[in-house]
Enzyme design. Sequence first.
Site, short mmCIF file in Angstrom:
data_model
loop_
_atom_site.label_atom_id
_atom_site.label_comp_id
_atom_site.label_asym_id
_atom_site.label_seq_id
_atom_site.Cartn_x
_atom_site.Cartn_y
_atom_site.Cartn_z
N THR A 131 39.13 44.67 20.66
CA THR A 131 37.73 45.10 20.78
C THR A 131 37.37 46.11 19.70
O THR A 131 38.26 46.84 19.21
CB THR A 131 37.49 45.72 22.18
OG1 THR A 131 36.25 46.44 22.16
CG2 THR A 131 38.58 46.71 22.57
N ASP A 132 36.09 46.19 19.37
CA ASP A 132 35.65 47.21 18.40
C ASP A 132 35.86 48.63 18.94
O ASP A 132 35.88 49.60 18.19
CB ASP A 132 34.19 46.99 17.98
CG ASP A 132 33.18 47.09 19.12
OD1 ASP A 132 33.58 47.22 20.29
OD2 ASP A 132 31.96 47.02 18.83
N GLU A 133 36.04 48.74 20.27
CA GLU A 133 36.16 50.08 20.84
C GLU A 133 37.46 50.77 20.42
O GLU A 133 37.59 51.98 20.56
CB GLU A 133 36.04 50.02 22.37
CG GLU A 133 34.71 49.42 22.77
CD GLU A 133 34.29 49.72 24.20
OE1 GLU A 133 34.74 50.73 24.76
OE2 GLU A 133 33.51 48.92 24.74
N TYR A 186 40.07 52.71 28.48
CA TYR A 186 40.02 51.26 28.18
C TYR A 186 40.33 51.03 26.70
O TYR A 186 41.20 50.23 26.34
CB TYR A 186 38.63 50.70 28.53
CG TYR A 186 38.32 49.36 27.87
CD1 TYR A 186 39.02 48.21 28.22
CD2 TYR A 186 37.32 49.26 26.89
CE1 TYR A 186 38.73 46.98 27.61
CE2 TYR A 186 37.03 48.04 26.28
CZ TYR A 186 37.74 46.90 26.64
OH TYR A 186 37.47 45.70 26.04
N LYS A 240 43.55 49.11 25.05
CA LYS A 240 43.36 47.93 24.19
C LYS A 240 43.98 48.18 22.80
O LYS A 240 44.53 47.26 22.20
CB LYS A 240 41.87 47.60 24.04
CG LYS A 240 41.22 47.03 25.28
CD LYS A 240 41.73 45.66 25.69
CE LYS A 240 41.36 44.57 24.73
NZ LYS A 240 41.78 43.22 25.26
P1 NAD Z 1 36.21 39.85 32.22
O1 NAD Z 1 36.50 41.09 32.99
O2 NAD Z 1 34.99 39.08 32.51
O3 NAD Z 1 37.44 38.83 32.33
C1 NAD Z 1 38.78 39.27 32.33
C2 NAD Z 1 39.61 38.20 33.01
O4 NAD Z 1 40.99 38.60 32.94
C3 NAD Z 1 39.28 38.01 34.50
O5 NAD Z 1 39.17 36.63 34.78
C4 NAD Z 1 40.48 38.62 35.20
O6 NAD Z 1 40.78 38.03 36.46
C5 NAD Z 1 41.58 38.38 34.20
N1 NAD Z 1 42.70 39.34 34.36
C6 NAD Z 1 42.60 40.70 34.48
N2 NAD Z 1 43.83 41.22 34.63
C7 NAD Z 1 44.71 40.19 34.58
C8 NAD Z 1 46.11 40.09 34.67
N3 NAD Z 1 46.88 41.19 34.84
N4 NAD Z 1 46.69 38.87 34.58
C9 NAD Z 1 45.93 37.76 34.43
N5 NAD Z 1 44.60 37.77 34.36
C10 NAD Z 1 43.99 38.99 34.42
O7 NAD Z 1 36.26 40.32 30.70
P2 NAD Z 1 35.60 39.72 29.39
O8 NAD Z 1 34.36 40.47 29.12
O9 NAD Z 1 35.56 38.25 29.50
O10 NAD Z 1 36.67 40.16 28.30
C11 NAD Z 1 37.68 39.26 27.85
C12 NAD Z 1 38.45 39.89 26.71
O11 NAD Z 1 37.56 40.21 25.63
C13 NAD Z 1 39.13 41.20 27.09
O12 NAD Z 1 40.38 41.25 26.46
C14 NAD Z 1 38.22 42.28 26.51
O13 NAD Z 1 38.92 43.46 26.21
C15 NAD Z 1 37.72 41.57 25.26
N6 NAD Z 1 36.40 42.03 24.77
C16 NAD Z 1 35.32 42.03 25.60
C17 NAD Z 1 34.08 42.41 25.10
C18 NAD Z 1 32.85 42.39 25.98
O14 NAD Z 1 31.78 42.86 25.53
N7 NAD Z 1 32.90 41.84 27.20
C19 NAD Z 1 33.95 42.82 23.76
C20 NAD Z 1 35.09 42.81 22.95
C21 NAD Z 1 36.31 42.41 23.45
P1 TYD Z 2 28.65 48.29 28.76
O1 TYD Z 2 27.95 47.00 28.97
O2 TYD Z 2 29.35 48.93 29.92
O3 TYD Z 2 29.65 48.07 27.55
P2 TYD Z 2 30.50 49.18 26.70
O4 TYD Z 2 30.62 50.41 27.47
O5 TYD Z 2 31.79 48.45 26.54
O6 TYD Z 2 29.75 49.36 25.42
O7 TYD Z 2 27.61 49.34 28.21
C1 TYD Z 2 26.80 49.07 27.07
C2 TYD Z 2 25.97 50.30 26.81
O8 TYD Z 2 25.03 50.44 27.89
C3 TYD Z 2 26.79 51.58 26.80
O9 TYD Z 2 26.25 52.47 25.82
C4 TYD Z 2 26.58 52.16 28.18
C5 TYD Z 2 25.19 51.68 28.57
N1 TYD Z 2 24.99 51.44 30.01
C6 TYD Z 2 23.91 52.01 30.67
O10 TYD Z 2 23.10 52.76 30.07
N2 TYD Z 2 23.74 51.76 32.00
C7 TYD Z 2 24.60 50.97 32.70
O11 TYD Z 2 24.42 50.79 33.94
C8 TYD Z 2 25.69 50.35 32.01
C9 TYD Z 2 26.66 49.46 32.73
C10 TYD Z 2 25.84 50.62 30.65
#
Ligand code: NAD
Ligand code: TYD
Length: 346
Positions: free
Chosen positions: A136-138, A160, A164
């Site tokens: 992730t970019d984080e 988090y 990561k």
């Molecule tokens: P999500 O929470 O929707 O999905 C995560 C999935 O992983 C779920 O289905 C969960 O059951 C499964 N999981 C969790 N722990 C597990 C374990 N111990 N064993 C097996 N399965 C497990 O998350 P997402 O938003 O789809 O994110 C997917 C990936 O992308 C993650 O690695 C996250 O760090 C990365 N990512 C997400 C974002 C975003 O904006 N959502 C951005 C950048 C990177």
């Molecule tokens: P989020 O979707 O939780 O992603 P991330 O923290 O990984 O960036 O949040 C996106 C942005 O929105 C972040 O700056 C936090 C803000 N945010 C709110 O203002 N209210 C909310 O209820 C949530 C979930 C996020």
Amino acid sequence: MTVRKTSGAPAARTWLVTGGAGFIGSNFVHLLFAQEPNARVRVLDKLTYSANLKNLQLFRGRKNFQFIKGDICDARAVARAMAGADVVVNFAAETAVDRSIDDPHTFLRTDVEGVHTLLQQARKEPQLKRFIQISTDEVYGQIKRGSFYENSELRPRNPYAAAKAGGDRLAYSFFATYGLPVIITRASNNYGPRAYLEKMIPLFVTNLLDGQKVPVYGAGLQIRDWLYVSDHCRAVHMLVDRGVSGEVYNVGGGQECTNISLVRRMLKLMQRDERSIKFVQDRPGHDFRYSLDCSKLQRLGWRPEHNLRSGLRSTIDWYSANEDWWRPVKANMERRFFTGYWGRKR
Ligand code: NAD
Ligand code: TYD
């Protein structure tokens, strides 16, 4: 072990997609079957709170699809799921920053130890041609001006992001030490269909559909770069064959926006006004801005197909048309988060 290079894509590969019942993982499985209908796809997923088997229901009963309920920290489950795989894409993770503030340990377990378990098994699979670690970019931390490059320093600022970063660098170490064909992707904030409702865009869209207010943290001045989920999935799929082992690739939508201006765009699209906004207590250690330079990925031919306007439109349309997907999720969330951080911010 020498570095194994990927050659041209074979007709039908065996894929292990971990976390495939979650948001991005399930979108990836949809894209994979659209691109490679004959692929043999296994999903390994623990089915935590954010997973939803409805995300994969289209593939139930399909001969070349298998769902395995299991934990990426469980070496036996991982060995079973990875046996004979050509490609592993690890989406499985604990993913919510707000939850990591309350419970960092769960994040260390899945996002570091789980990655380690997968990598150790990958060493025992000589046919494996690609291991993609979804980071992730984080992991870079926040940036006030300019953008992060793949070689920028990692300064994660919440549990988090720190977990990561651990998984990200561990995956790299298995390339450098054992020659595993690892690629690491660092994507910006994803949005689109099937996202669990604790993230900003799906939470706000469903609140507005329900006539509820949206809780904006602080003054809403933080900046995120929004990436439509199918654009992320296309990048990952492309990197399996075109990426170079040991390399990191940023994946950003190029759509930077303050939270408050994003909310105002959503209000406009959904015909609501400022009275729907509720400013709430800010997140502790809230990263101010994320920004990625994606020229490395773009040189391989990738461009996002969605801007924020088209992506928000299709996200709102999806949640409007799929109440049967999100209403049970929301009802369950309301019960679970009545207290604690989630209770306080409501
Ligand atoms: P999500 O929470 O929707 O999905 C995560 C999935 O992983 C779920 O289905 C969960 O059951 C499964 N999981 C969790 N722990 C597990 C374990 N111990 N064993 C097996 N399965 C497990 O998350 P997402 O938003 O789809 O994110 C997917 C990936 O992308 C993650 O690695 C996250 O760090 C990365 N990512 C997400 C974002 C975003 O904006 N959502 C951005 C950048 C990177
Ligand atoms: P989020 O979707 O939780 O992603 P991330 O923290 O990984 O960036 O949040 C996106 C942005 O929105 C972040 O700056 C936090 C803000 N945010 C709110 O203002 N209210 C909310 O209820 C949530 C979930 C996020």
